[in-house]
Design a protein around this motif. Sequence first.
Motif, PDB file in Angstrom:
ATOM      1  N   GLN A 106       0.829  -1.203   0.000  1.00 36.62           N
ATOM      2  CA  GLN A 106       0.000   0.000   0.000  1.00 36.62           C
ATOM      3  C   GLN A 106       0.865   1.255   0.000  1.00 36.62           C
ATOM      4  N   ALA A 107       1.917   1.253   0.810  1.00 39.35           N
ATOM      5  CA  ALA A 107       2.823   2.409   0.848  1.00 39.35           C
ATOM      6  C   ALA A 107       3.553   2.580  -0.483  1.00 39.35           C
ATOM      7  N   ALA A 108       3.916   1.467  -1.109  1.00 42.51           N
ATOM      8  CA  ALA A 108       4.603   1.529  -2.400  1.00 42.51           C
ATOM      9  C   ALA A 108       3.696   2.152  -3.454  1.00 42.51           C
ATOM     10  N   ARG A 109       2.424   1.736  -3.471  1.00 44.12           N
ATOM     11  CA  ARG A 109       1.481   2.310  -4.435  1.00 44.12           C
ATOM     12  C   ARG A 109       1.278   3.798  -4.182  1.00 44.12           C
ATOM     13  N   GLU A 110       1.209   4.196  -2.906  1.00 40.35           N
ATOM     14  CA  GLU A 110       1.062   5.613  -2.580  1.00 40.35           C
ATOM     15  C   GLU A 110       2.267   6.410  -3.055  1.00 40.35           C
ATOM     16  N   ALA A 111       3.439   5.769  -3.075  1.00 35.92           N
ATOM     17  CA  ALA A 111       4.661   6.434  -3.533  1.00 35.92           C
ATOM     18  C   ALA A 111       4.783   6.419  -5.051  1.00 35.92           C
ATOM     19  N   GLY A 112       3.805   5.807  -5.728  1.00 35.66           N
ATOM     20  CA  GLY A 112       3.807   5.802  -7.195  1.00 35.66           C
ATOM     21  C   GLY A 112       4.338   4.543  -7.835  1.00 35.66           C
ATOM     22  N   ALA A 113       4.649   3.532  -7.029  1.00 36.74           N
ATOM     23  CA  ALA A 113       5.174   2.287  -7.597  1.00 36.74           C
ATOM     24  C   ALA A 113       4.057   1.516  -8.298  1.00 36.74           C
ATOM     25  N   GLU A 114       4.414   0.825  -9.343  1.00 34.61           N
ATOM     26  CA  GLU A 114       3.455   0.021 -10.092  1.00 34.61           C
ATOM     27  C   GLU A 114       4.167  -1.185 -10.682  1.00 34.61           C
ATOM     28  N   ILE A 115       3.549  -2.341 -10.567  1.00 41.02           N
ATOM     29  CA  ILE A 115       4.080  -3.557 -11.175  1.00 41.02           C
ATOM     30  C   ILE A 115       3.238  -3.838 -12.415  1.00 41.02           C
ATOM     31  N   ALA A 119       6.285  -6.347 -16.531  1.00 38.20           N
ATOM     32  CA  ALA A 119       7.307  -6.621 -15.513  1.00 38.20           C
ATOM     33  C   ALA A 119       7.046  -7.957 -14.838  1.00 38.20           C
ATOM     34  N   LEU A 120       5.771  -8.250 -14.589  1.00 38.39           N
ATOM     35  CA  LEU A 120       5.410  -9.514 -13.962  1.00 38.39           C
ATOM     36  C   LEU A 120       5.729 -10.688 -14.882  1.00 38.39           C
ATOM     37  N   GLN A 154       4.359  -9.246  -3.531  1.00 43.33           N
ATOM     38  CA  GLN A 154       5.728  -9.328  -3.024  1.00 43.33           C
ATOM     39  C   GLN A 154       6.644  -8.312  -3.700  1.00 43.33           C
ATOM     40  N   MET A 155       6.446  -8.088  -4.989  1.00 40.93           N
ATOM     41  CA  MET A 155       7.291  -7.129  -5.700  1.00 40.93           C
ATOM     42  C   MET A 155       7.020  -5.698  -5.228  1.00 40.93           C
ATOM     43  N   LEU A 156       5.755  -5.378  -4.973  1.00 39.37           N
ATOM     44  CA  LEU A 156       5.431  -4.057  -4.421  1.00 39.37           C
ATOM     45  C   LEU A 156       6.008  -3.917  -3.015  1.00 39.37           C
ATOM     46  N   ALA A 157       5.861  -4.971  -2.196  1.00 38.36           N
ATOM     47  CA  ALA A 157       6.394  -4.933  -0.835  1.00 38.36           C
ATOM     48  C   ALA A 157       7.906  -4.762  -0.846  1.00 38.36           C
ATOM     49  N   ALA A 158       8.581  -5.437  -1.762  1.00 43.19           N
ATOM     50  CA  ALA A 158      10.046  -5.321  -1.862  1.00 43.19           C
ATOM     51  C   ALA A 158      10.455  -3.912  -2.265  1.00 43.19           C
ATOM     52  N   ASP A 159       9.655  -3.279  -3.117  1.00 40.39           N
ATOM     53  CA  ASP A 159       9.952  -1.904  -3.526  1.00 40.39           C
ATOM     54  C   ASP A 159       9.933  -0.974  -2.320  1.00 40.39           C
TER      55      ASP A 159
END
Length: 295
Positions: A106-115, A119-120, A154-159
């Motif tokens: 959730q924090a990664a998405r708020e920071a603009g991260a996207e998988i 990429a998947l 997992q990829m978002l969490a790792a980001d």
Amino acid sequence: QKFHLPALWLIGIILFLSACSASPTAEVTPSATVGAPTETPTPAEPTPVPEPAAAVVNGERIPLAWFQSEVSRYLIAQQDAEPPVGEAEAEEIVLNDLIDQVLLAQAAREAGAEITDQALQEYLENMSADVDLAAWMSEWGYTEEELRTALRLQMLAADQRDRIIETVPEMAEQVELRQVFAYTEDGAEDARVSLNSGRDFEEVAFVYDPVTGGYLGWVPRGYLLIPELEEAAFNLEVGAYSEIIASEIGYHIVKVLDSEERPLTTDARLVLQRQALHSWLDEQREMSTIEVLID
């Protein structure tokens, strides 16, 4: 589609009746007063039933079926563990891990991260280069949809994890330490008497630890596992030693050999990064709305 079949069947009957009413009929003399047409109420759309969830994290559901599958996979992975892992313990571990992953994602998405799907797909292709992916999925009970969902999370969490651990600097204030360690209070008191009588600290330390002489090396704040020892170390002047410090493992007298800002060792930086991640997760759990729906 099952929900729509009754509606389509009803529409067919209505259209059939409308066509019949348009056919020629006996003449009807209209009455003097024509009443207002009666409105037929529009049937309400069926309310979607949410998928059962193991927990809800800030409004985001962790599907119960997915959680149960993850517990099964965890138990398989731990089947040779000693002592063996029980189902209740496995459920607690898996649920906490999934909640942490959701918070990070959730924090990664708020920071603009996207998988992205691309990429998947690249990640899956890299997996396929190392293992027989179809056989691996069959062994661990993954459907393609479950695997993609788990990997994306997992990829978002790792980001977000990488974002957190990168806050730990490469340089930090550190102290160089040596200690006298005794398992008993009487042993520590004997060492204190020797030191106060003027005996060299290193000499006394080697009496209690013939291998390393109690040398702890350079340590930053947050690295020592004994908070009282760390507090004393960072409040002593260079060359000074502490009083006896009791801990869960024994009794310590610590001396500061030197103090300066210097690069963190790989091990020290990993410890501080792990602490930064745990602290972030603890704060997020305090700030978040987490509802656990299983016993």
